[in-house]
Design an enzyme around this catalytic site. Structure first.
Site, short mmCIF file in Angstrom:
data_model
loop_
_atom_site.label_atom_id
_atom_site.label_comp_id
_atom_site.label_asym_id
_atom_site.label_seq_id
_atom_site.Cartn_x
_atom_site.Cartn_y
_atom_site.Cartn_z
N HIS A 142 4.76 6.28 -12.30
CA HIS A 142 4.22 7.60 -12.59
C HIS A 142 5.16 8.73 -12.20
O HIS A 142 4.94 9.87 -12.59
CB HIS A 142 2.87 7.77 -11.89
N GLY A 143 6.18 8.43 -11.43
CA GLY A 143 7.15 9.45 -11.04
C GLY A 143 6.50 10.57 -10.27
O GLY A 143 5.75 10.34 -9.32
N GLY A 144 6.75 11.81 -10.67
CA GLY A 144 6.21 12.98 -9.98
C GLY A 144 4.70 13.08 -10.07
O GLY A 144 4.07 13.73 -9.24
N GLU A 203 -7.19 -4.65 9.82
CA GLU A 203 -7.79 -5.73 10.59
C GLU A 203 -6.74 -6.46 11.41
O GLU A 203 -6.78 -7.67 11.57
CB GLU A 203 -8.50 -6.70 9.65
N THR A 249 -2.31 -6.23 12.30
CA THR A 249 -1.12 -6.27 11.47
C THR A 249 -0.94 -7.65 10.88
O THR A 249 -1.45 -8.64 11.40
CB THR A 249 0.14 -5.89 12.27
N GLU A 282 1.61 -9.45 10.86
CA GLU A 282 2.34 -10.34 11.76
C GLU A 282 1.39 -11.00 12.76
O GLU A 282 1.49 -12.20 13.04
CB GLU A 282 3.43 -9.58 12.52
#
Length: 67
Positions: free
Chosen positions: A21-23, A46, A48, A50
């Site tokens: 969508h760009g700008g 909920e 990270t 990791e």
């Protein structure tokens, strides 16, 4: 187990949508901006990704799934 993959996929798709969508991807009147703003919250919402992966691995090891 699916949540870390789904949240990372949502972030990748939201970033791609903003690029397409760009700008027009930044103004708040477009849904692209909302998705781009909300996608990182799914990654940390909920826990990270990791931490979730560590929990999954610990559960698999406890069940004997990773030997």
């Amino acid at each position: 187990m699916a949540e870390p993959g789904a949240s990372e996929t949502a972030m990748r798709i939201a970033l791609d949508a903003v690029r397409v969508h760009g700008g027009h991807g930044y103004p708040t009147e477009f849904a692209v901006e909302r998705h781009f703003r909300d996608a990182p919250l799914m990654i940390v919402g909920e826990g990270t990704n990791e931490v979730q992966r560590n929990v999954i691995v610990c559960q698999l090891v406890a069940r004997g799934g990773l030997e």
